[in-house]
Design an enzyme around this catalytic site. Structure first.
Site, PDB file in Angstrom:
ATOM      1  N   ASP A  33       0.842  -1.199   0.000  1.00  0.00           N
ATOM      2  CA  ASP A  33       0.000   0.000   0.000  1.00  0.00           C
ATOM      3  C   ASP A  33       0.880   1.252   0.000  1.00  0.00           C
ATOM      4  O   ASP A  33       1.896   1.324   0.693  1.00  0.00           O
ATOM      5  CB  ASP A  33      -0.918  -0.003   1.232  1.00  0.00           C
ATOM      6  N   ILE A  34       0.461   2.240  -0.775  1.00  0.00           N
ATOM      7  CA  ILE A  34       1.249   3.468  -0.918  1.00  0.00           C
ATOM      8  C   ILE A  34       1.231   4.308   0.367  1.00  0.00           C
ATOM      9  O   ILE A  34       2.130   5.132   0.583  1.00  0.00           O
ATOM     10  CB  ILE A  34       0.726   4.280  -2.129  1.00  0.00           C
ATOM     11  N   ASN A  91     -12.799  -3.430   2.535  1.00  0.00           N
ATOM     12  CA  ASN A  91     -13.802  -2.370   2.596  1.00  0.00           C
ATOM     13  C   ASN A  91     -14.759  -2.533   1.419  1.00  0.00           C
ATOM     14  O   ASN A  91     -14.330  -2.731   0.279  1.00  0.00           O
ATOM     15  CB  ASN A  91     -13.124  -1.000   2.539  1.00  0.00           C
ATOM     16  N   VAL A 100     -11.084   2.766  -3.618  1.00  0.00           N
ATOM     17  CA  VAL A 100     -10.726   2.293  -4.963  1.00  0.00           C
ATOM     18  C   VAL A 100     -11.728   1.213  -5.366  1.00  0.00           C
ATOM     19  O   VAL A 100     -11.873   0.199  -4.673  1.00  0.00           O
ATOM     20  CB  VAL A 100      -9.281   1.748  -4.994  1.00  0.00           C
ATOM     21  N   HIS A 104     -10.362  -5.429  -3.529  1.00  0.00           N
ATOM     22  CA  HIS A 104      -9.039  -5.686  -2.969  1.00  0.00           C
ATOM     23  C   HIS A 104      -9.144  -6.116  -1.518  1.00  0.00           C
ATOM     24  O   HIS A 104     -10.044  -5.698  -0.792  1.00  0.00           O
ATOM     25  CB  HIS A 104      -8.136  -4.444  -3.066  1.00  0.00           C
ATOM     26  N   HIS A 106      -6.987  -5.921   1.994  1.00  0.00           N
ATOM     27  CA  HIS A 106      -5.848  -5.364   2.722  1.00  0.00           C
ATOM     28  C   HIS A 106      -5.295  -6.489   3.595  1.00  0.00           C
ATOM     29  O   HIS A 106      -6.062  -7.225   4.229  1.00  0.00           O
ATOM     30  CB  HIS A 106      -6.288  -4.240   3.664  1.00  0.00           C
TER      31      HIS A 106
HETATM   32  P1  AMP Z   1      -9.895   1.248   0.270  1.00  0.00           P
HETATM   33  O1  AMP Z   1     -10.259   2.421   1.138  1.00  0.00           O
HETATM   34  O2  AMP Z   1     -10.211  -0.070   0.941  1.00  0.00           O
HETATM   35  O3  AMP Z   1     -10.486   1.369  -1.108  1.00  0.00           O
HETATM   36  O4  AMP Z   1      -8.319   1.269   0.152  1.00  0.00           O
HETATM   37  C1  AMP Z   1      -7.627   1.749  -0.946  1.00  0.00           C
HETATM   38  C2  AMP Z   1      -6.164   1.681  -0.595  1.00  0.00           C
HETATM   39  O5  AMP Z   1      -5.418   1.847  -1.786  1.00  0.00           O
HETATM   40  C3  AMP Z   1      -5.683   2.732   0.393  1.00  0.00           C
HETATM   41  O6  AMP Z   1      -5.116   2.088   1.528  1.00  0.00           O
HETATM   42  C4  AMP Z   1      -4.633   3.529  -0.402  1.00  0.00           C
HETATM   43  O7  AMP Z   1      -3.549   3.950   0.378  1.00  0.00           O
HETATM   44  C5  AMP Z   1      -4.221   2.510  -1.453  1.00  0.00           C
HETATM   45  N1  AMP Z   1      -3.686   3.054  -2.695  1.00  0.00           N
HETATM   46  C6  AMP Z   1      -4.212   4.022  -3.471  1.00  0.00           C
HETATM   47  N2  AMP Z   1      -3.444   4.242  -4.566  1.00  0.00           N
HETATM   48  C7  AMP Z   1      -2.414   3.366  -4.477  1.00  0.00           C
HETATM   49  C8  AMP Z   1      -1.272   3.092  -5.299  1.00  0.00           C
HETATM   50  N3  AMP Z   1      -1.046   3.767  -6.441  1.00  0.00           N
HETATM   51  N4  AMP Z   1      -0.414   2.131  -4.901  1.00  0.00           N
HETATM   52  C9  AMP Z   1      -0.633   1.456  -3.756  1.00  0.00           C
HETATM   53  N5  AMP Z   1      -1.686   1.666  -2.935  1.00  0.00           N
HETATM   54  C10 AMP Z   1      -2.559   2.611  -3.285  1.00  0.00           C
END
Ligand code: AMP
Length: 122
Positions: A33-34, A91, A100, A104, A106
């Site tokens: 995760d970024i 989520n 996103v 996915h 986590h």
């Molecule tokens: P969610 O709130 O469950 O949709 O989580 C989305 C996750 O994606 C968050 O923890 C962000 O930090 C992560 N995220 C967004 N863009 C990127 C990226 N380019 N590379 C890695 N993680 C990302």
């Protein structure tokens, strides 16, 4: 909700933007995760176009579902997360703050992760 093929994880899957890859097979891609919220914070995404856990569970083939969860287990195994333990979270939708819209998982690990839900919420 229909799938937006320009979401950030779709673009990562197409190689249009980079990721810090941890694992990949025919069913899934895992990357760091970024904005990590634990010492180890990975994301595991299926290779098909699914918006959420709900979408994936209803629409994906049995092979894709099994392959995806086996890939998530391999991520945990290859990173040696079993010894200390880890947490998996997905989520789904607005109340869970899904940001996103590509399904996915986590995976959090690397410290005591505390209680699952803040006690003030229950
Ligand atoms: P969610 O709130 O469950 O949709 O989580 C989305 C996750 O994606 C968050 O923890 C962000 O930090 C992560 N995220 C967004 N863009 C990127 C990226 N380019 N590379 C890695 N993680 C990302």
């Amino acid at each position: 909700m229909s799938y937006d093929s320009n979401n950030i994880f779709a673009r990562i899957l197409r190689g249009e933007i980079p990721c810090n890859k941890a694992y990949e097979d025919q069913y899934a891609l895992a990357f760091h995760d970024i904005a990590p919220q634990a010492p180890v914070h990975l994301l595991v995404i299926p290779k098909g176009e699914y918006v959420s856990f709900d979408d994936f569970s209803r629409l994906a083939s049995a092979e894709a579902i099994a392959g995806f969860y086996r890939a998530a287990q391999k991520v945990a195994e290859q990173l040696g997360l079993q010894a200390g333990g880890y947490r998996i979270l997905a989520n789904t939708g607005a109340d869970a703050h899904q940001e996103v819209m590509h399904y996915h998982l986590h995976i959090f690990a690397g410290c005591d992760l505390g209680s699952m839900i803040k006690k003030s919420l229950v």
